[in-house]
Design a protein around this motif. Sequence first.
Motif, short mmCIF file in Angstrom:
data_model
loop_
_atom_site.label_atom_id
_atom_site.label_comp_id
_atom_site.label_asym_id
_atom_site.label_seq_id
_atom_site.Cartn_x
_atom_site.Cartn_y
_atom_site.Cartn_z
N ASN A 97 4.43 -1.24 6.67
CA ASN A 97 4.27 -2.06 5.47
C ASN A 97 5.21 -1.63 4.34
OD1 ASN A 97 2.76 -4.27 4.16
ND2 ASN A 97 2.03 -2.65 2.80
N THR A 132 -0.64 1.01 0.24
CA THR A 132 -1.10 0.58 1.57
C THR A 132 -2.36 1.32 1.99
OG1 THR A 132 1.18 0.05 2.25
CG2 THR A 132 -0.44 0.35 4.01
N ASN A 188 3.21 -9.74 5.06
CA ASN A 188 4.12 -8.87 4.31
C ASN A 188 5.58 -9.31 4.50
OD1 ASN A 188 4.38 -7.96 6.96
ND2 ASN A 188 3.59 -5.92 6.56
#
Length: 440
Positions: free
Chosen positions: A47, A65, A93
């Motif tokens: 991420n 995250t 994302n």
Amino acid sequence: MSTHAKTEQYGFLERTFKLSEHKTTVKTEVMAGITTFMTMAYIIIVNPGILSATGMDIGALFTATCLSAAFATLVMAFYANYPFALAPGMGLNAFFAFTVVLGMGYSWEFALTAVLFEGIIFILLTFFNIREAIINCMPMNIKHAVSVGIGLFIAFIGLSNAGLVAANEATKVTLGDMSSPPVLLAIIGLVITGVLLAKNVKGALLFGIIATTVVGIPMGVTPMPTGIMSAPPSLAPIAFKFDFSRIMSLDMLVIMFTFLFVDLFDTLGTLVGVASKADMLDKEGKLPRAKQALFADALGTTFGAMMGTSTVTTYVESASGVAEGGKTGLTALTTGVMFLLALLFSPLLTIVPGAATAPALILVGLFMMSPIKKINLDDFTEAIPAFLTIIMMPLTYSIAEGIVFGILSYVILKLLTGRTKDLSLPMYILAILFILKFTM
């Protein structure tokens, strides 16, 4: 710890999560929670890697995250008492970074504002039972098909992560390089985990991941840790960085709707699919405490936007914990705590390679296949929508698209064959919305 203290501790866990009622134990739930974390821990690296392409601080993204995943998963644990884990969603994302920011040219602050409003809308939709109504209107055969489709999807993710399958220009997907160390390690991991499962070893998936990680060290696939602990990076560069200057623009509405649509049906699909596999659905095919479970990702998305990350959603990797016997929020509590520990033990936790978690994902795909036995394959108005739901998930790399094709085909076939008694008003509304999605 004294015997009295242990009794009090287990008494608290029993009262909170109703372990006896769910026929499970503290040990089983904790092992399941750790397994879930291990299969989805890649997100704490992936991420930040994706979102940092927008210019966001990668260290702050790591912290955001972990915190958003922990927060949402703990809400799921204590409020819904389900073994589901949440984190910033893959796909969402990428849409945030590569479409909204790099493609359309908006700032990451603008994209975060869209995610914030998405979370607030989700809270309202959940409060007024709209999301729960969507779950309840889905036919049972579609619900079972969602579980099977998610199984194939998870297995495909595992095969891709291991390099066992690879992209090919002519055939789209082909066999990977079987001589490469990551592929060989994944095959070794499959054998190790398969043997542990065959011998009915409790925690087989977790032990398989750990053993495969260790085997990967001399093979050069698992890197040696640079340390054991480190302080988490500051959130200051990205937390609460919103841009409200264009909140009434058409682009904001389009972006927010896209986030809403994908997250809505990804989460519904994951909840229904994993719950179907774990026999958590009641006799009417409804998920008890669905509203509480849906609040977890609505609150998680809102909190995540404040911390500085993209949409938070329920993870299909939760199925790995359910496969290990996880039945209650104690599994989710364990996973949430692991995300908090990851803030401190990132040098140790981030050495686990994708080839080590891939075997667990592949085998979870097998576990998720069992509801196919409950699907009515003799009635083609039921079988065709179920099949499309199953096959479209791995092929489109999207749970949401599988549900779209399943529900659309279900409504169309029932209408054209005069079996409208099988359709409810919410199904008609969903079908119209899905058609608009394709035509607009």
